[in-house]
Write a protein that holds these residues in place. Structure first.
Motif, PDB file in Angstrom:
ATOM      1  N   GLU A 135      41.041  34.490  31.023  1.00  0.00           N
ATOM      2  CA  GLU A 135      40.570  34.416  32.078  1.00  0.00           C
ATOM      3  C   GLU A 135      39.319  35.496  32.586  1.00  0.00           C
ATOM      4  O   GLU A 135      38.632  35.080  33.258  1.00  0.00           O
ATOM      5  N   VAL A 136      39.580  36.480  32.138  1.00  0.00           N
ATOM      6  CA  VAL A 136      38.515  37.175  32.533  1.00  0.00           C
ATOM      7  C   VAL A 136      37.612  37.493  31.899  1.00  0.00           C
ATOM      8  O   VAL A 136      36.584  37.200  32.114  1.00  0.00           O
ATOM      9  N   LEU A 137      37.396  37.062  30.331  1.00  0.00           N
ATOM     10  CA  LEU A 137      36.258  36.515  29.783  1.00  0.00           C
ATOM     11  C   LEU A 137      35.712  35.136  30.099  1.00  0.00           C
ATOM     12  O   LEU A 137      34.363  35.133  30.062  1.00  0.00           O
ATOM     13  N   SER A 138      36.288  34.698  30.591  1.00  0.00           N
ATOM     14  CA  SER A 138      35.868  33.833  31.704  1.00  0.00           C
ATOM     15  C   SER A 138      34.345  33.968  32.323  1.00  0.00           C
ATOM     16  O   SER A 138      33.453  32.652  33.162  1.00  0.00           O
ATOM     17  N   LEU A 139      34.464  35.174  32.507  1.00  0.00           N
ATOM     18  CA  LEU A 139      33.493  36.135  34.408  1.00  0.00           C
ATOM     19  C   LEU A 139      32.380  36.064  33.703  1.00  0.00           C
ATOM     20  O   LEU A 139      31.969  35.940  32.004  1.00  0.00           O
ATOM     21  N   LYS A 192      56.914  35.475  37.225  1.00  0.00           N
ATOM     22  CA  LYS A 192      55.833  36.759  38.364  1.00  0.00           C
ATOM     23  C   LYS A 192      54.739  36.320  37.537  1.00  0.00           C
ATOM     24  O   LYS A 192      53.390  35.696  38.616  1.00  0.00           O
ATOM     25  N   ALA A 193      54.147  36.915  36.151  1.00  0.00           N
ATOM     26  CA  ALA A 193      52.575  36.428  35.929  1.00  0.00           C
ATOM     27  C   ALA A 193      51.906  35.058  36.392  1.00  0.00           C
ATOM     28  O   ALA A 193      51.068  35.131  36.444  1.00  0.00           O
ATOM     29  N   ALA A 194      52.985  33.549  35.542  1.00  0.00           N
ATOM     30  CA  ALA A 194      51.946  32.597  36.716  1.00  0.00           C
ATOM     31  C   ALA A 194      50.918  32.959  37.910  1.00  0.00           C
ATOM     32  O   ALA A 194      50.752  31.428  38.047  1.00  0.00           O
ATOM     33  N   ASP A 195      52.180  34.149  38.671  1.00  0.00           N
ATOM     34  CA  ASP A 195      51.544  33.686  40.549  1.00  0.00           C
ATOM     35  C   ASP A 195      49.623  34.118  40.105  1.00  0.00           C
ATOM     36  O   ASP A 195      49.214  33.682  40.994  1.00  0.00           O
ATOM     37  N   GLN A 246      43.294  40.894  42.756  1.00  0.00           N
ATOM     38  CA  GLN A 246      43.553  40.447  41.622  1.00  0.00           C
ATOM     39  C   GLN A 246      44.193  40.178  40.632  1.00  0.00           C
ATOM     40  O   GLN A 246      45.236  40.804  39.906  1.00  0.00           O
ATOM     41  N   LEU A 247      42.976  41.431  40.374  1.00  0.00           N
ATOM     42  CA  LEU A 247      43.136  41.691  38.499  1.00  0.00           C
ATOM     43  C   LEU A 247      43.630  43.012  39.063  1.00  0.00           C
ATOM     44  O   LEU A 247      44.825  43.010  37.582  1.00  0.00           O
ATOM     45  N   LYS A 265      43.414  32.916  39.244  1.00  0.00           N
ATOM     46  CA  LYS A 265      43.651  33.397  40.473  1.00  0.00           C
ATOM     47  C   LYS A 265      42.567  35.015  39.958  1.00  0.00           C
ATOM     48  O   LYS A 265      42.392  35.509  41.151  1.00  0.00           O
ATOM     49  N   LEU A 266      41.514  35.352  38.937  1.00  0.00           N
ATOM     50  CA  LEU A 266      41.086  36.528  38.188  1.00  0.00           C
ATOM     51  C   LEU A 266      39.766  36.596  38.293  1.00  0.00           C
ATOM     52  O   LEU A 266      39.131  36.876  38.024  1.00  0.00           O
TER      53      LEU A 266
END
Length: 597
Positions: free
Chosen positions: A113-117, A41-44, A54-55, A48-49
């Motif tokens: 992904e969070v840190l790419s914000l 499920k993680a791949a879903d 979503q986060l 998208k974060l």
């Protein structure tokens, strides 16, 4: 009894109740299957974060999956520790480790992904009320930003996870399952098998020949494997160096401290402050020589009883009663939880064939903590019990107060609760003692706690610092070089009055903590913080107890230094270490007075 019992021969009342975690192997298998499904499920959520909803959903999945994996991993490894030679449990342990790595790999996209914000987007997430439960996590991620790699690199590092556990696993199997010590003669002249658990018992013998023979037998055995053990330790250092470089830290030490947000000065201050107080250690060694009545003090004399005709034989049942009494200053609530742990299957008590050596407290969120012991009926084992129950109650309070994510306290804080219990037990025993020999015995025991927990662990910490720095400078660490560094440190720490036997140069080869690098300094800082807490609790009473229980309930909801500071102990200064040293000096003074009477 000269032969250890098999696991199957251990009575149920002396075993921990792992069925409180999983009632059966079938239940473990079922949860394992659920975890495997959740991993998919993680791949879903990948890619998208970029919004709070979503986060939040992704973090919730991460929590659910991590808790499953933690439960599976803890159960499998505790089963393995009951009998390390049992192949079924070895396989279960390996299966859980692989699942843990697979989970890390599946979730490795989250942090990058969070840190790419952008900083503004990340700040907005931190301030968003719907994410309040994850505020500390998000603040931590922002702090870690400089050391997080791209998605592909993080996925690759997660895959390396299986290889990175190899040095520790190999050492564990070699040390616990394969290594066989020879038979040695006990005080009655009977030949018995030397084991990890019995080694310290032999070193505590009144018979010097028994001590010396056990000491020589242990280090001869390690000496025969010095090339293998040096290779294993080197592999661990290479792994640490690889991760430090890959994650752009200035050093392996810097990397190890960064996780707990501990300034490097805390580590170097500890070594410097202890160096300053080495004359106290040398003074204690001279006192030990006098009390033993020997011309020369040897390394195998360090655990020998200093008080003639005083033998404290304390059964497990008696230990529990004394510990309960000694922890009364912590209040009714603490005592009720302690008693629950004593009565309801938290503890695995005695040594059996193949059982992991040493002692620890462990467990998974949502069930009570567990304690592994290899109990012997002596004072040392009573202190080990109160120490491990200190860890267990810290986990209990954190788990029942904080949410899953914030419950896990850092390793930097871990040794405080355990050592505080020891300080209160010692205060209780000294307060009750009227017999001069008993008092001397206890003072010696307490002084030895300083020797082993503060001085010796700082020496270990310095050894780790030296070998990592040498490896980082490109120097080779042969078995001979490791032995020389280790031997020289022993000479420096124990001082000119001690005969530092050549055999001790192999001691580095038997220390499991060297595979959990830069951990041991926390014993020394924890002991110092605990000394400070116990002083406050015994002098102030209720307000200090409230602050202390607040510390236990804080888990990992803030940075370690801040949690301690709020509770009244500032580890960023050398003050708690200086306080501990003044207590040590006082003990030596009392012992010298009693000796001269």
């Amino acid at each position: 009894m000269s032969q250890l019992p098999k696991r199957s021969e251990t009575p149920a009342e002396h075993r921990w109740k792992l069925e409180d975690l999983f009632p059966s192997q079938a239940a473990w298998d079922k949860e394992y299957a659920s975890a495997k499904k959740l991993i998919k499920k993680a791949a879903d959520y990948q890619g998208k974060l970029n919004n709070a909803a979503q986060l939040k959903a992704c973090f919730e999945l991460e929590d659910e999956l991590s808790l499953h994996v933690e439960r599976l991993y803890v159960f499998a490894n505790m089963r393995h520790h009951e009998d390390t030679a049992e192949p079924g449990f070895q396989a279960l342990s390996d299966k859980s480790k692989k699942l843990s790595v697979e989970t890390g790999e599946a979730l490795s996209f989250v942090t990058p992904e969070v840190l790419s914000l952008t900083d503004d987007e990340l700040d907005a997430m931190i301030k968003d009320d719907s994410l309040s439960k994850y505020r500390h996590t998000l603040e931590e991620m922002r702090r870690q930003k400089a050391h997080v790699l791209s998605k592909n690199e993080e996925a690759l590092l997660a895959q390396v996870g299986n290889i990175s556990t190899a040095p520790n696993t190999i050492f564990g199997m070699l040390n616990n399952a394969d290594l066989k010590f020879p038979k040695v003669k006990n005080e009655a002249g009977e030949e018995v098998e030397l084991t990890h658990g019995r080694y310290i018992q032999f070193l505590e013998s009144k018979n010097r020949d028994v001590r010396k023979d056990a000491f020589t037998a242990v280090y001869d055995t390690y000496g025969k494997l010095k090339n293998t053990l040096a290779s294993t330790l080197n592999a661990n250092i290479t792994k640490n160096t690889f991760y430090a470089k890959a994650r752009k830290y200035d050093s392996t030490l810097g990397m190890s401290l960064y996780g707990d947000n501990i300034p490097k000065e805390v580590y170097t201050n500890l070594i410097d402050t202890i160096h300053k107080h080495l004359p106290l250690m040398h003074r204690y060694m001279e006192l030990r020589r006098k009390l033993l009545g020997v011309d020369e003090l040897h390394m195998y004399d360090l655990f020998a009883p200093l008080v003639e005709e005083f033998d404290m034989e304390i059964s497990f049942e008696e230990s529990k009663k004394i510990i309960h009494e000694s922890l009364k200053p912590l209040g009714e609530d603490y005592l009720n939880v302690l008693q629950d742990g004593f009565n309801n299957g938290w503890i695995d008590v005695y040594e059996n064939e193949g059982k992991r050596s040493g002692a620890y407290s462990w467990g998974a969120f949502g069930t009570h903590p567990y304690v592994l012991l290899n109990h012997q009926n002596n004072l040392n084992s009573m202190f080990t019990l109160t120490h491990e129950m200190g860890h267990a109650l810290h986990s209990y309070y954190s788990d029942t107060t904080q949410n899953y994510r914030d419950a896990q306290y850092t390793i930097f804080l871990a040794e405080v609760a355990s050592t505080l219990n020891e300080a209160l037990l010692m205060d209780h025993l000294l307060g009750k003692s009227t017999d001069v020999k008993e008092k001397m015995y206890l003072l010696t025991y307490y002084a030895d706690q300083f020797r082993t927990t503060v001085f010796r662990q700082t020496m270990f910490a310095e050894f780790e610092k030296i070998i990592h720095e040498r490896a980082e400078a490109g120097e080779s660490l042969t078995p001979q070089e490791l032995s020389k560094i280790y031997y020289d440190l022993n000479v420096q720490y124990y001082g000119p009055g001690m005969v530092v036997d050549k055999d001790i140069e192999m001691e580095w080869a038997r220390i499991p903590h060297f595979y959990n690098s830069f951990y041991v300094y926390k014993y020394a800082t924890g002991f110092s913080a605990a000394t400070s807490f116990s002083k406050q609790i015994l002098e102030e009473g209720a307000p200090a107890v409230d602050r202390y229980l607040g510390f236990l309930k804080s888990g990992g909801s803030d940075f370690s230094i801040n949690i301690l500071k709020k509770a009244g102990v500032d580890m960023s200064s050398p003050e708690p270490i200086e306080q501990a040293m003044s207590v040590f000096e006082e003990l030596i003074g009392q012992m010298e007075q009693l000796t001269n009477k």
